[in-house]
Scaffold this motif. Structure first.
Motif, PDB file in Angstrom:
ATOM      1  N   TYR A  35       0.845  -1.201   0.000  1.00 39.85           N
ATOM      2  CA  TYR A  35       0.000   0.000   0.000  1.00 39.85           C
ATOM      3  C   TYR A  35       0.880   1.251   0.000  1.00 39.85           C
ATOM      4  O   TYR A  35       1.999   1.244   0.520  1.00 39.85           O
ATOM      5  N   ARG A  36       0.324   2.326  -0.569  1.00 44.93           N
ATOM      6  CA  ARG A  36       1.043   3.605  -0.637  1.00 44.93           C
ATOM      7  C   ARG A  36       0.476   4.573   0.388  1.00 44.93           C
ATOM      8  O   ARG A  36      -0.739   4.694   0.535  1.00 44.93           O
ATOM      9  N   LEU A  37       1.363   5.258   1.091  1.00 42.12           N
ATOM     10  CA  LEU A  37       0.970   6.290   2.052  1.00 42.12           C
ATOM     11  C   LEU A  37       1.616   7.604   1.633  1.00 42.12           C
ATOM     12  O   LEU A  37       2.835   7.660   1.427  1.00 42.12           O
ATOM     13  N   VAL A  38       0.816   8.653   1.489  1.00 44.64           N
ATOM     14  CA  VAL A  38       1.319   9.977   1.118  1.00 44.64           C
ATOM     15  C   VAL A  38       1.805  10.674   2.386  1.00 44.64           C
ATOM     16  O   VAL A  38       1.040  10.885   3.327  1.00 44.64           O
ATOM     17  N   ILE A  39       3.098  11.039   2.419  1.00 41.17           N
ATOM     18  CA  ILE A  39       3.694  11.592   3.643  1.00 41.17           C
ATOM     19  C   ILE A  39       3.570  13.110   3.737  1.00 41.17           C
ATOM     20  O   ILE A  39       3.880  13.693   4.774  1.00 41.17           O
ATOM     21  N   SER A  40       3.107  13.752   2.653  1.00 33.41           N
ATOM     22  CA  SER A  40       3.119  15.224   2.590  1.00 33.41           C
ATOM     23  C   SER A  40       1.729  15.842   2.686  1.00 33.41           C
ATOM     24  O   SER A  40       1.566  17.032   2.460  1.00 33.41           O
ATOM     25  N   SER A  41       0.725  15.038   3.048  1.00 29.41           N
ATOM     26  CA  SER A  41      -0.657  15.528   3.090  1.00 29.41           C
ATOM     27  C   SER A  41      -0.951  16.383   4.311  1.00 29.41           C
ATOM     28  O   SER A  41      -1.889  17.175   4.308  1.00 29.41           O
ATOM     29  N   PHE A  42      -0.158  16.181   5.388  1.00 31.44           N
ATOM     30  CA  PHE A  42      -0.445  16.862   6.655  1.00 31.44           C
ATOM     31  C   PHE A  42       0.842  17.420   7.261  1.00 31.44           C
ATOM     32  O   PHE A  42       1.928  16.914   7.021  1.00 31.44           O
ATOM     33  N   LYS A  43       0.675  18.462   8.062  1.00 31.10           N
ATOM     34  CA  LYS A  43       1.798  19.019   8.810  1.00 31.10           C
ATOM     35  C   LYS A  43       2.302  17.980   9.825  1.00 31.10           C
ATOM     36  O   LYS A  43       1.607  17.026  10.165  1.00 31.10           O
ATOM     37  N   HIS A  44       3.503  18.201  10.344  1.00 31.48           N
ATOM     38  CA  HIS A  44       4.182  17.175  11.134  1.00 31.48           C
ATOM     39  C   HIS A  44       3.431  16.751  12.398  1.00 31.48           C
ATOM     40  O   HIS A  44       3.349  15.553  12.706  1.00 31.48           O
ATOM     41  N   ASP A  45       2.865  17.699  13.130  1.00 35.67           N
ATOM     42  CA  ASP A  45       2.148  17.331  14.362  1.00 35.67           C
ATOM     43  C   ASP A  45       0.944  16.453  14.050  1.00 35.67           C
ATOM     44  O   ASP A  45       0.664  15.474  14.763  1.00 35.67           O
ATOM     45  N   ASP A  46       0.222  16.787  12.981  1.00 42.45           N
ATOM     46  CA  ASP A  46      -0.937  15.986  12.587  1.00 42.45           C
ATOM     47  C   ASP A  46      -0.497  14.621  12.066  1.00 42.45           C
ATOM     48  O   ASP A  46      -1.157  13.607  12.326  1.00 42.45           O
ATOM     49  N   LEU A  47       0.614  14.595  11.341  1.00 48.91           N
ATOM     50  CA  LEU A  47       1.142  13.328  10.829  1.00 48.91           C
ATOM     51  C   LEU A  47       1.483  12.377  11.975  1.00 48.91           C
ATOM     52  O   LEU A  47       1.247  11.162  11.879  1.00 48.91           O
ATOM     53  N   ARG A  48       2.010  12.930  13.059  1.00 45.15           N
ATOM     54  CA  ARG A  48       2.325  12.088  14.223  1.00 45.15           C
ATOM     55  C   ARG A  48       1.059  11.467  14.813  1.00 45.15           C
ATOM     56  O   ARG A  48       1.066  10.304  15.244  1.00 45.15           O
ATOM     57  N   VAL A  49      -0.038  12.223  14.830  1.00 39.63           N
ATOM     58  CA  VAL A  49      -1.318  11.682  15.319  1.00 39.63           C
ATOM     59  C   VAL A  49      -1.760  10.523  14.435  1.00 39.63           C
ATOM     60  O   VAL A  49      -2.189   9.469  14.928  1.00 39.63           O
ATOM     61  N   ALA A  50      -1.653  10.708  13.119  1.00 43.19           N
ATOM     62  CA  ALA A  50      -2.026   9.637  12.184  1.00 43.19           C
ATOM     63  C   ALA A  50      -1.182   8.394  12.416  1.00 43.19           C
ATOM     64  O   ALA A  50      -1.700   7.260  12.410  1.00 43.19           O
ATOM     65  N   MET A  51       0.120   8.582  12.652  1.00 45.71           N
ATOM     66  CA  MET A  51       1.000   7.431  12.858  1.00 45.71           C
ATOM     67  C   MET A  51       0.709   6.730  14.185  1.00 45.71           C
ATOM     68  O   MET A  51       0.863   5.512  14.296  1.00 45.71           O
ATOM     69  N   GLU A  52       0.259   7.486  15.189  1.00 43.37           N
ATOM     70  CA  GLU A  52      -0.146   6.863  16.448  1.00 43.37           C
ATOM     71  C   GLU A  52      -1.360   5.960  16.222  1.00 43.37           C
ATOM     72  O   GLU A  52      -1.433   4.842  16.739  1.00 43.37           O
ATOM     73  N   ARG A  53      -2.314   6.454  15.474  1.00 45.84           N
ATOM     74  CA  ARG A  53      -3.499   5.650  15.156  1.00 45.84           C
ATOM     75  C   ARG A  53      -3.108   4.399  14.376  1.00 45.84           C
ATOM     76  O   ARG A  53      -3.614   3.301  14.632  1.00 45.84           O
ATOM     77  N   PHE A  54      -2.217   4.582  13.406  1.00 44.51           N
ATOM     78  CA  PHE A  54      -1.784   3.459  12.574  1.00 44.51           C
ATOM     79  C   PHE A  54      -1.082   2.403  13.428  1.00 44.51           C
ATOM     80  O   PHE A  54      -1.307   1.201  13.265  1.00 44.51           O
ATOM     81  N   SER A  55      -0.244   2.845  14.354  1.00 40.84           N
ATOM     82  CA  SER A  55       0.473   1.915  15.242  1.00 40.84           C
ATOM     83  C   SER A  55      -0.503   1.095  16.077  1.00 40.84           C
ATOM     84  O   SER A  55      -0.346  -0.130  16.225  1.00 40.84           O
ATOM     85  N   LYS A  56      -1.516   1.753  16.626  1.00 42.63           N
ATOM     86  CA  LYS A  56      -2.515   1.047  17.442  1.00 42.63           C
ATOM     87  C   LYS A  56      -3.226  -0.022  16.608  1.00 42.63           C
ATOM     88  O   LYS A  56      -3.491  -1.132  17.087  1.00 42.63           O
ATOM     89  N   PHE A  57      -3.546   0.315  15.363  1.00 43.26           N
ATOM     90  CA  PHE A  57      -4.215  -0.639  14.477  1.00 43.26           C
ATOM     91  C   PHE A  57      -3.347  -1.871  14.254  1.00 43.26           C
ATOM     92  O   PHE A  57      -3.817  -3.009  14.393  1.00 43.26           O
ATOM     93  N   VAL A  58      -2.084  -1.655  13.899  1.00 42.82           N
ATOM     94  CA  VAL A  58      -1.178  -2.772  13.621  1.00 42.82           C
ATOM     95  C   VAL A  58      -1.013  -3.662  14.856  1.00 42.82           C
ATOM     96  O   VAL A  58      -1.096  -4.900  14.770  1.00 42.82           O
ATOM     97  N   LEU A  59      -0.798  -3.047  16.014  1.00 44.60           N
ATOM     98  CA  LEU A  59      -0.601  -3.826  17.240  1.00 44.60           C
ATOM     99  C   LEU A  59      -1.855  -4.602  17.619  1.00 44.60           C
ATOM    100  O   LEU A  59      -1.779  -5.743  18.089  1.00 44.60           O
ATOM    101  N   GLN A  60      -3.010  -3.991  17.377  1.00 44.58           N
ATOM    102  CA  GLN A  60      -4.267  -4.679  17.700  1.00 44.58           C
ATOM    103  C   GLN A  60      -4.491  -5.869  16.765  1.00 44.58           C
ATOM    104  O   GLN A  60      -4.951  -6.935  17.188  1.00 44.58           O
ATOM    105  N   GLN A  61      -4.170  -5.684  15.480  1.00 40.45           N
ATOM    106  CA  GLN A  61      -4.320  -6.804  14.521  1.00 40.45           C
ATOM    107  C   GLN A  61      -3.437  -7.980  14.904  1.00 40.45           C
ATOM    108  O   GLN A  61      -3.836  -9.131  14.825  1.00 40.45           O
TER     109      GLN A  61
END
Length: 441
Positions: A411-437
């Motif tokens: 899968y492709r993830l666009v890294i430039s869609s959000f400013k850095h603080d918001d990107l960190r929030v997205a990555m926190e959500r993504f991490s929780k998803f992966v760990l839960q799976q």
């Protein structure tokens, strides 16, 4: 009242086939976008290749020009359908200063409304309906429509590798693979007419070395095949020598613009695409460029390009931006630093999760392997996981449908869609998803 019988065959096909399969979900996501205070549970659309990192800087510059400079009278008149000369001169200078190590002649440039238009026009002028364009896989899904809808050119997805792990040294394109593709295409009754490379690549972030480009160019010229290199991400480069990421790479390749090789060979079979959509983050301005030493191609472009012409006001405004060299130096430096930080935020998340990814040399993407979470290693299985990620995290990735590669679960993830603080929030959500799976497994 709808009646598909009222349309031509091409019209009927257009009504039944969306440009890309993720658009409907994308528009849904855009209606509920994340905001740290106003909408903290909102969505993160990270599937469309847009660069939001330094728009404020560019916006301020453009507003300053619009407020202080008088709009020239030529803006209201018809101009050269391939781009007004003063704007082509500004782009030629930009190429010379930032992308290529030589002086570029503005007469080797032609412009259209965005990269899509340039790709479509190029395919229309260089190949006949039924001819084939070869594209190393995985690659930009919308190439299929760009070369197919109006020019009626077929797409051949060339499998240069079988596993994402083979990309750490760049894209492993070899002449033997091109020879094999040529035989298969000719056996099917078509002609191998165009080879399209993207460097830096969409979606892998890979680049083609100088030596690779020379070898492939010589082969294409000898076989009368048009080689086009798309450098739409030519300034969206990752600092591969940064200690935080340098260990990811096998060979430390440096980006080498294909324009330099074209300048040396001056062949009618070598061409270069660019657009200001990505490096400057102004996809809505619709400015695409083709660079070639094929004089007949440029003349043909001028003769039939009127319906693809760019607004004169847009050309004037951007030429004023490009002609301010001090500003452009500052912008590019700021943008590349911001892009590198975005890449490191995403990369560190993938590292902590022990997820495989293609080490990026450039572009706006990370190409990653989520195959461990597939229920079935099929196209439907990929789509199901893509929607599951969105439903549970509100992060919208680009599905792998249409990229043309045989390995499943990428899968492709666009890294430039959000400013850095918001990107960190997205990555926190993504991490929780992966760990839960993994926990549920």
């Amino acid at each position: 009242m709808s009646n598909s019988n009222s349309l031509s065959q091409k019209g009927k096909a257009a009504s039944e086939n969306p440009m890309r399969i993720d658009l409907e979900v994308y528009f849904d996501a855009m209606d509920n976008i994340y905001h740290t205070k106003d909408n903290p549970t909102g969505t993160f659309p990270m599937n469309v290749a847009e660069n939001q990192l330094c728009w404020e800087m560019l916006k301020e510059k453009m507003q300053g020009i619009s407020g202080k400079e008088e709009i020239p009278d030529w803006v209201t008149s018809y101009g050269d359908s391939s781009g007004v000369l003063s704007f082509r001169e500004a782009i030629a200078s930009y190429y010379s200063d930032f992308l290529m190590n030589h002086t570029v002649d503005p007469e080797t440039l032609a412009l259209s409304v965005g990269a899509t238009s340039v790709i479509e026009m190029t395919a229309f002028l260089l190949a006949d309906p039924g001819d084939t364009a070869v594209i190393p896989a995985p690659s930009y899904p919308v190439y299929t429509g760009d070369i197919g809808v109006f020019p009626s050119i077929k797409r051949y997805d060339l499998q240069t590798h079988s596993d994402i792990g083979e990309l750490k040294d760049g894209i492993p394109l070899q002449i033997s693979q091109l020879e094999k593709a040529k035989k298969e295409i000719e056996a099917s009754g078509s002609r191998f007419k165009m080879l399209i490379l993207t460097s830096p690549d969409n979606p892998t972030g890979g680049i083609y070395s100088k030596e690779q480009q020379e070898e492939v160019a010589d082969w294409c010229i000898a076989n009368h095949i048009h080689l086009i290199v798309n450098e739409i991400y030519g300034l969206s480069l990752i600092d591969t020598e940064d200690p935080e990421v340098s260990g990811d790479y096998g060979k430390h390749l440096k980006f080498y613009s294909f324009g330099n090789l074209m300048n040396k060979k001056k062949s009618a079979y070598l061409h270069h695409w660019y657009s200001f959509s990505k490096d400057l983050g102004i996809s809505g301005f619709r400015i695409g460029v083709v660079h070639t030493y094929n004089e007949d191609f440029i003349q043909a472009y001028k003769n039939v390009g009127l319906s693809h012409g760019i607004s004169n006001h847009t050309q004037w405004l951007l030429q004023e931006v490009l002609n301010d060299k001090a500003f452009m130096n500052t912008y590019i430096d700021s943008y590349q630093k911001a892009l590198n930080q975005s890449y490191k935020i995403v990369r560190s998340t993938l590292q902590k999760l022990a997820l495989r990814y293609s080490p990026s040399h450039g572009s706006l993407f990370v190409w990653m392997d989520l195959s461990e979470f597939l229920q079935k290693k099929t196209q439907q299985g990929e789509n199901d996981l893509w929607l599951k990620v969105y439903e549970e995290t509100k992060i919208l990735l680009t599905p792998s449908n249409g990229f043309g590669h045989k390995q499943k679960g990428l899968y492709r993830l666009v890294i430039s869609s959000f400013k850095h603080d918001d990107l960190r929030v997205a990555m926190e959500r993504f991490s929780k998803f992966v760990l839960q799976q993994r926990a549920e497994k």
